[in-house]
Design an enzyme around this catalytic site. Structure first.
Site, PDB file in Angstrom:
ATOM      1  N   ASP A 133      60.863  14.880  28.454  1.00  0.00           N
ATOM      2  CA  ASP A 133      60.983  16.351  28.376  1.00  0.00           C
ATOM      3  C   ASP A 133      59.658  17.033  28.005  1.00  0.00           C
ATOM      4  O   ASP A 133      59.581  18.255  27.945  1.00  0.00           O
ATOM      5  CB  ASP A 133      62.101  16.750  27.400  1.00  0.00           C
TER       6      ASP A 133
ATOM      7  N   ASP B 133      57.323   4.731  24.575  1.00  0.00           N
ATOM      8  CA  ASP B 133      56.291   5.778  24.588  1.00  0.00           C
ATOM      9  C   ASP B 133      56.282   6.460  23.211  1.00  0.00           C
ATOM     10  O   ASP B 133      57.299   7.019  22.792  1.00  0.00           O
ATOM     11  CB  ASP B 133      56.655   6.792  25.679  1.00  0.00           C
TER      12      ASP B 133
ATOM     13  N   ARG C  92      51.654  11.580  17.830  1.00  0.00           N
ATOM     14  CA  ARG C  92      50.423  10.876  17.434  1.00  0.00           C
ATOM     15  C   ARG C  92      49.371  11.904  17.031  1.00  0.00           C
ATOM     16  O   ARG C  92      49.061  12.818  17.786  1.00  0.00           O
ATOM     17  CB  ARG C  92      49.909  10.027  18.576  1.00  0.00           C
TER      18      ARG C  92
ATOM     19  N   PHE D  21      47.008  14.916  35.146  1.00  0.00           N
ATOM     20  CA  PHE D  21      47.331  16.346  35.253  1.00  0.00           C
ATOM     21  C   PHE D  21      46.217  17.107  35.998  1.00  0.00           C
ATOM     22  O   PHE D  21      46.489  17.961  36.844  1.00  0.00           O
ATOM     23  CB  PHE D  21      47.547  16.971  33.871  1.00  0.00           C
TER      24      PHE D  21
ATOM     25  N   TYR E 102      49.148  -4.836  24.931  1.00  0.00           N
ATOM     26  CA  TYR E 102      47.978  -4.063  24.502  1.00  0.00           C
ATOM     27  C   TYR E 102      48.005  -3.858  22.980  1.00  0.00           C
ATOM     28  O   TYR E 102      47.026  -4.147  22.284  1.00  0.00           O
ATOM     29  CB  TYR E 102      47.987  -2.722  25.227  1.00  0.00           C
TER      30      TYR E 102
ATOM     31  N   GLU F 117      49.745  -5.349  20.486  1.00  0.00           N
ATOM     32  CA  GLU F 117      49.605  -6.574  19.689  1.00  0.00           C
ATOM     33  C   GLU F 117      48.256  -7.232  19.958  1.00  0.00           C
ATOM     34  O   GLU F 117      47.666  -7.846  19.079  1.00  0.00           O
ATOM     35  CB  GLU F 117      50.752  -7.544  19.978  1.00  0.00           C
TER      36      GLU F 117
ATOM     37  N   ARG G 234      50.311  14.223  21.606  1.00  0.00           N
ATOM     38  CA  ARG G 234      49.078  13.441  21.478  1.00  0.00           C
ATOM     39  C   ARG G 234      48.015  14.402  20.969  1.00  0.00           C
ATOM     40  O   ARG G 234      48.155  15.631  21.057  1.00  0.00           O
ATOM     41  CB  ARG G 234      48.610  12.864  22.833  1.00  0.00           C
TER      42      ARG G 234
ATOM     43  N   GLN H 102      56.842  15.050  23.534  1.00  0.00           N
ATOM     44  CA  GLN H 102      56.015  14.063  22.810  1.00  0.00           C
ATOM     45  C   GLN H 102      54.598  14.623  22.637  1.00  0.00           C
ATOM     46  O   GLN H 102      54.131  15.403  23.471  1.00  0.00           O
ATOM     47  CB  GLN H 102      55.993  12.708  23.537  1.00  0.00           C
TER      48      GLN H 102
END
Ligand code: NAD
Ligand code: UDP
Length: 307
Positions: A204, A270, A274, A189, A143, A145, A209, A207
């Site tokens: 955990d 992952d 971001r 979710f 995806y 590249e 977004r 991360q």
């Protein structure tokens, strides 16, 4: 104005088509239902200015139009990793065929590019000038590249004067009409919380977004296309950043119910963080997202309640 929307049966394609119809365009929706929904096309087909073409973008096509919006590509990691070689073909050949169709008909082109071209970013937040940190060998590479070569094709067609191609780098966007088994975090979710199932956090949950409500994204796209001069690439997303743990807690608070948070293994590569730097879009498009996460989640939860 005739606008061709590839990927019209998908989440963003259906919203973009609806907005273009509302703005007076004739819309030709093209899709092969690889990750889209027939229901989106049934609903759009009720409109007299909408026409559907069933086609796989890895094969060339010839559809007269004034603008091509190239969205056809699976976007959720489980979908695009299910057949990675096909994903690379869609991203490369699908973009090439969209550009060739645009050139043939002297049309403009909007390319649905992505924050994934930045990979697991080492610069935070990500400005358009950042060139990214992508593992060419990992499971996301088909995806990431693929979308990068898509940008290269758009840049070359533009540089050669063949098509004015605009690159919108979309950051995680969510809203009604996502597929309930899409696999992306917001729909996962919400569906889990509504069903009273465990909320699955990968890793955990630290991360991050930055989630953009779909109506904000579509407005940004239209403003990008409305620019009279060639411009881009441009980040389009909401710069407010959340951890996945915060997203899970907010979703649980809004839905209520008895779901528990459980942790599952973090998929490889992952991205840890971001967030878009949207200074360029704010300056050129006079655009920024208006819908806060809690409000957008409520609208999305209401949609999934009706399913
Ligand atoms: P989606 O999976 O809901 O929609 C993609 C659509 O493309 C589907 O209807 C699918 O059937 C169609 N498609 C896939 N392969 C095809 C093929 N070979 N021929 C014809 N049609 C094909 O995903 P989405 O979230 O609506 O994403 C749309 C576009 O926006 C994608 O290009 C994606 O990479 C990009 N994007 C989305 C996000 C996001 O957060 N939603 C973020 C960055 C980029
Ligand atoms: N994620 C999660 N639980 C899920 C689905 C995803 O914790 O049920 C995480 C995923 O590991 C990633 C983040 O949520 O860190 C966003 O995932 P998504 O697939 O929505 O988008 P992308 O990783 O492509 O930004």
């Amino acid at each position: 104005m005739i606008t061709l929307v590839t990927g019209a049966a998908g989440f963003l394609g259906s919203h973009l088509s609806a907005r273009l119809l509302a703005d007076g365009h004739e819309v030709v929706g093209l899709d092969n239902f690889h990750s889209g929904q027939q229901a989106n096309i049934d609903w759009l087909s009720a409109h007299p200015r909408f026409r559907f073409v069933r086609h796989d973008v890895v094969k060339p096509y010839d559809i007269p139009c004034d603008l091509v919006c190239n969205l056809a590509c699976p976007a959720s990691p489980p979908h695009y990793q299910a057949d990675p070689v096909y994903t690379s073909k869609i991203a490369f050949l699908g973009t090439l065929h969209a550009l060739e169709n645009a050139q043939r008909h002297k049309a403009g082109l909007l390319q649905a590019s992505t924050s994934e071209i930045y990979g697991d970013p080492l610069v935070h937040p990500q400005p358009e000038s950042y060139q990214g940190n992508v593992n060419t060998l990992g499971p996301r590479a088909c995806y990431d590249e693929g979308k990068r070569i898509g940008e290269t094709l758009c840049a070359d067609f533009t540089r050669l004067g063949r098509v004015d191609a605009r690159l919108g780098r979309i950051f995680n966007t969510y809203g009604p009409r996502m597929h309930e088994s899409d696999g992306r975090v917001v729909s996962n979710f919400i569906v889990q919380a509504l069903r009273g199932e465990d909320i699955t956090i990968y890793g955990d949950g630290s991360q991050t977004r930055s989630f953009c409500y779909v109506d904000d994204l579509i407005e940004g796209w239209l403003r990008l296309m409305a620019q009279t001069e060639t411009v881009g690439p441009m980040n389009l997303g909401n710069p407010t950043e959340f951890t996945m743990l915060q997203l899970a807690e907010l979703t649980l608070k809004l839905v209520g119910g008895k779901s528990k948070i459980v942790h599952k293994p973090l998929p490889s590569d992952d991205p840890k963080q971001r967030r878009p730097d949207i200074t360029f879009a704010q300056k050129v498009l006079k655009w920024e997202p208006k819908v806060p996460l809690a409000q957008g989640l409520k609208l999305t939860i209401d949609y999934f309640k009706t399913k």
